[in-house]
Design an enzyme around this catalytic site. Sequence first.
Site, PDB file in Angstrom:
ATOM      1  N   PHE A  26     -24.444   0.720 -21.797  1.00 19.12           N
ATOM      2  CA  PHE A  26     -23.152   0.118 -21.503  1.00 19.12           C
ATOM      3  C   PHE A  26     -22.813  -0.994 -22.495  1.00 19.12           C
ATOM      4  O   PHE A  26     -23.673  -1.823 -22.828  1.00 19.12           O
ATOM      5  CB  PHE A  26     -23.152  -0.537 -20.117  1.00 19.12           C
ATOM      6  CG  PHE A  26     -23.340   0.384 -18.961  1.00 19.12           C
ATOM      7  CD1 PHE A  26     -22.248   0.910 -18.283  1.00 19.12           C
ATOM      8  CD2 PHE A  26     -24.608   0.700 -18.508  1.00 19.12           C
ATOM      9  CE1 PHE A  26     -22.421   1.738 -17.183  1.00 19.12           C
ATOM     10  CE2 PHE A  26     -24.807   1.531 -17.405  1.00 19.12           C
ATOM     11  CZ  PHE A  26     -23.702   2.054 -16.746  1.00 19.12           C
ATOM     12  N   ASP A  27     -21.559  -1.032 -22.911  1.00 21.15           N
ATOM     13  CA  ASP A  27     -20.999  -2.278 -23.411  1.00 21.15           C
ATOM     14  C   ASP A  27     -20.874  -3.194 -22.187  1.00 21.15           C
ATOM     15  O   ASP A  27     -20.948  -2.730 -21.051  1.00 21.15           O
ATOM     16  CB  ASP A  27     -19.637  -1.991 -24.037  1.00 21.15           C
ATOM     17  CG  ASP A  27     -18.868  -3.249 -24.375  1.00 21.15           C
ATOM     18  OD1 ASP A  27     -19.419  -4.090 -25.105  1.00 21.15           O
ATOM     19  OD2 ASP A  27     -17.739  -3.392 -23.889  1.00 21.15           O
TER      20      ASP A  27
END
Length: 245
Positions: A26-27
């Site tokens: 994930f960002d």
Amino acid sequence: MSMKRNWENNGQRVRQELLKKDAVIFDLDGTLVDSMWMWKAIDIEYLRRYGHECPDFLQREIEGMSFSETAVYFKETFRLPDTVEEIKQAWVDMSIEKYRWEVPLKEGARRFLEFLKESGIRAGIATSNGREMVDAVMRSLGLGPYFQVVATACEVAQGKPAPDIYLNVAERLGVAPEQCMVFEDVPAGILAGKAAGMTVCAVEDHFSISMREEKRKLADYYIRNYYELLIRGIARKESREVQAG
């Protein structure tokens, strides 16, 4: 076919692809946590200290840059008297309490993280943000148990859209790039995930709503929120609870 049915089918396709993967990366800002509103406000306030208005093009210019790269950009573009380290510290001071108390997870994110953990799918974070702020929001939201690796772009040679940070996280997770799925909210991050050879799912965020079509073209998949990826009954029940709250 109705728009609602299209979105449901899209969530099912992402979930089917996800279950073939060994890891999810994930960002952070705008993807996992709802924080992009805060950074725009900080940019405006900080630049006004030195008599500058925040230009409309700023966010697109700094998109994907590491925390340090962004500070260099600000110093050079706006000819600021502060050193790069002083600029970074000012941003930390302006943001840290907001990260601790005002930044929530995106809709459905916690249940999705629980699903990944229950399914034995490894998880990492690849963020352009600084370590101090990342640690603050992770402690505040209790995210530590869900992630095996958390990396910032300051730890690699180049920020997004270069693939460095995603390749770094995959290597530390012990997972081949093609066995990773990336979740991102802006084009630079999507390009970074694709350059790393990973499957990318774009996530809708109010801050980047004007980029929706570009994001959909660049990414393999697009979701409005993480409820779309949950088992339909659970997703609908929890979505109604959020709306009622």
